[in-house]
Every structure is written in C-alpha cells, then in structure tokens.
Design a protein around this motif. Sequence first.
Motif, short mmCIF file in Angstrom:
data_model
loop_
_atom_site.label_atom_id
_atom_site.label_comp_id
_atom_site.label_asym_id
_atom_site.label_seq_id
_atom_site.Cartn_x
_atom_site.Cartn_y
_atom_site.Cartn_z
N LYS A 17 10.60 11.12 -32.45
CA LYS A 17 11.78 11.94 -32.70
C LYS A 17 12.98 11.41 -31.92
CE LYS A 17 9.75 16.32 -33.85
NZ LYS A 17 9.75 17.74 -33.62
N THR A 18 14.15 11.55 -32.54
CA THR A 18 15.39 11.19 -31.87
C THR A 18 15.81 12.35 -30.97
OG1 THR A 18 16.05 9.88 -33.78
CG2 THR A 18 17.78 10.50 -32.26
N ILE A 19 16.29 12.03 -29.78
CA ILE A 19 16.75 13.03 -28.82
C ILE A 19 18.19 13.37 -29.19
CG2 ILE A 19 17.31 13.41 -26.39
CD1 ILE A 19 14.97 11.23 -25.96
N PRO A 20 18.50 14.67 -29.43
CA PRO A 20 19.85 15.04 -29.87
C PRO A 20 20.95 14.75 -28.84
CG PRO A 20 18.32 16.86 -30.21
CD PRO A 20 17.60 15.81 -29.43
N LEU A 21 20.70 15.04 -27.54
CA LEU A 21 21.74 14.91 -26.53
C LEU A 21 21.13 14.53 -25.19
CD1 LEU A 21 24.67 15.27 -25.51
CD2 LEU A 21 24.20 17.72 -25.29
N LEU A 22 21.66 13.46 -24.59
CA LEU A 22 21.27 13.04 -23.25
C LEU A 22 22.50 13.14 -22.36
CD1 LEU A 22 19.21 11.74 -21.27
CD2 LEU A 22 20.09 9.51 -22.03
N ASP A 23 22.40 13.94 -21.29
CA ASP A 23 23.49 14.10 -20.32
C ASP A 23 23.13 13.28 -19.09
OD1 ASP A 23 25.61 14.89 -18.74
OD2 ASP A 23 25.14 17.03 -18.82
N ILE A 24 23.86 12.20 -18.87
CA ILE A 24 23.61 11.32 -17.72
C ILE A 24 24.10 12.02 -16.45
CG2 ILE A 24 24.08 9.08 -16.66
CD1 ILE A 24 22.57 8.76 -19.29
N GLY A 25 23.19 12.26 -15.51
CA GLY A 25 23.54 12.96 -14.28
C GLY A 25 23.65 14.46 -14.49
N GLY A 26 23.21 14.93 -15.66
CA GLY A 26 23.36 16.34 -16.00
C GLY A 26 22.51 17.28 -15.15
N GLU A 27 23.03 18.48 -15.00
CA GLU A 27 22.32 19.52 -14.25
C GLU A 27 22.14 20.79 -15.08
OE1 GLU A 27 24.09 20.21 -10.39
OE2 GLU A 27 23.43 18.26 -9.67
N LEU A 78 18.93 16.93 -22.77
CA LEU A 78 17.95 16.37 -21.85
C LEU A 78 18.80 15.81 -20.71
CD1 LEU A 78 14.95 15.69 -21.45
CD2 LEU A 78 15.38 13.54 -22.65
N ASN A 79 18.50 16.20 -19.47
CA ASN A 79 19.34 15.86 -18.32
C ASN A 79 18.71 14.74 -17.49
OD1 ASN A 79 21.48 18.03 -18.48
ND2 ASN A 79 19.63 19.27 -18.50
N LEU A 80 19.29 13.54 -17.56
CA LEU A 80 18.81 12.41 -16.77
C LEU A 80 19.36 12.56 -15.36
CD1 LEU A 80 17.37 9.59 -16.75
CD2 LEU A 80 19.67 8.63 -17.03
N ASN A 81 18.46 12.75 -14.39
CA ASN A 81 18.90 12.99 -13.02
C ASN A 81 17.77 12.66 -12.06
OD1 ASN A 81 20.00 14.17 -10.61
ND2 ASN A 81 21.31 15.43 -11.92
N PRO A 82 18.05 11.89 -11.00
CA PRO A 82 17.01 11.61 -10.01
C PRO A 82 16.71 12.81 -9.11
CG PRO A 82 19.07 10.59 -9.34
CD PRO A 82 19.31 11.19 -10.70
N ASN A 83 17.62 13.79 -9.09
CA ASN A 83 17.42 14.99 -8.29
C ASN A 83 16.69 16.06 -9.11
OD1 ASN A 83 18.96 14.02 -6.04
ND2 ASN A 83 20.79 14.39 -7.26
N ALA A 84 15.77 16.76 -8.48
CA ALA A 84 15.01 17.80 -9.18
C ALA A 84 15.77 19.13 -9.23
CB ALA A 84 13.67 18.01 -8.50
N VAL A 85 16.74 19.31 -8.32
CA VAL A 85 17.46 20.58 -8.26
C VAL A 85 18.97 20.36 -8.39
CG1 VAL A 85 15.69 21.74 -6.87
CG2 VAL A 85 17.59 20.57 -5.73
N LYS A 86 19.67 21.41 -8.81
CA LYS A 86 21.12 21.36 -8.96
C LYS A 86 21.78 21.16 -7.61
CE LYS A 86 21.05 24.18 -13.11
NZ LYS A 86 21.68 25.26 -13.85
N THR A 87 22.83 20.36 -7.59
CA THR A 87 23.52 20.06 -6.34
C THR A 87 24.89 20.71 -6.24
OG1 THR A 87 24.44 18.03 -7.30
CG2 THR A 87 22.35 17.83 -6.11
#
Length: 132
Positions: free
Chosen positions: A6-16, A23-32
């Motif tokens: 399946k194609t991913i509709p939306l990827l937010d780089i650095g998203g929280e 889908l939020n690409l982020n190395p942090n597990a929690v909101k900053t």
Amino acid sequence: MNASTKTIPLLDIGGEGRYVTALNLNPNAVKTLGPEKGQPIPKRLNGRIEHIPLPDNSVQMVVVERTPLTNEAIDEINRVIADGGTLVFRHVVADEANPHQRVRERIEGTVDMEDIELDGQQVQQLVIRRSE
C-alpha cells in the motif's frame, strides 16, 4: 513497489502528530513541543530524514517543515515519493536566502512557491508535484 504494497498517504518528516492522517517520521518517541510535550507521538515511524525506513516510491505526500535539509536528506525524500506524489517544504526565509534552492536543483516536477505566514512567522512554501 509491488501491487500488494500500500502507498502511504502522508509522511510528516519530524512530525509530532500535527496532521491526523500522517505517519510521523521522528527519532523521538515523545512530543517535544506544545501543551502535549512528553506525550507519545501518534503513528510514529522511528527514523531520521537521511535514512527513511520505507520502500522506494511508497509515499503520496511528504511534508517537511523547518527541518534542515542536507543533499542526502533531499535524495532520500525523492526516493520515497511516489510518481504523481506531492512534496511540501516550509522553511523560514532568512537574509533573503532561498531555503529551497538545493531542493529545486535535486527534485524534478511542477513547482509552486510562495511566501506564507505560519504560526506568526514568514516562511517560504515550496510545493513540487512529481509527474506520473
């Protein structure tokens, strides 16, 4: 990408979690930031912009806001965006510099660029639509 993937509709780089469907690409597990600081990031994909853990041509739309962009990062975004997909970049304009010059040099597609106000700051918004 094969037909069963399946194609991913939306990827937010650095998203929280700003975009409900992203889908939020982020190395942090929690909101900053913000009132939910310390809360888990919803729909989090563990990773960094230089090594996005997704297949080639797998994302319909990518949003990048206020995230530093190395050539490696730009190439990685270009790798995951699907044919016909849309890329949205938003960065603060400082000292008349063009924050998206390297992006425009490295990613082909139909370009729309404008200055907008976002959260009280003037930012340059670059939208690139990839051809099918």
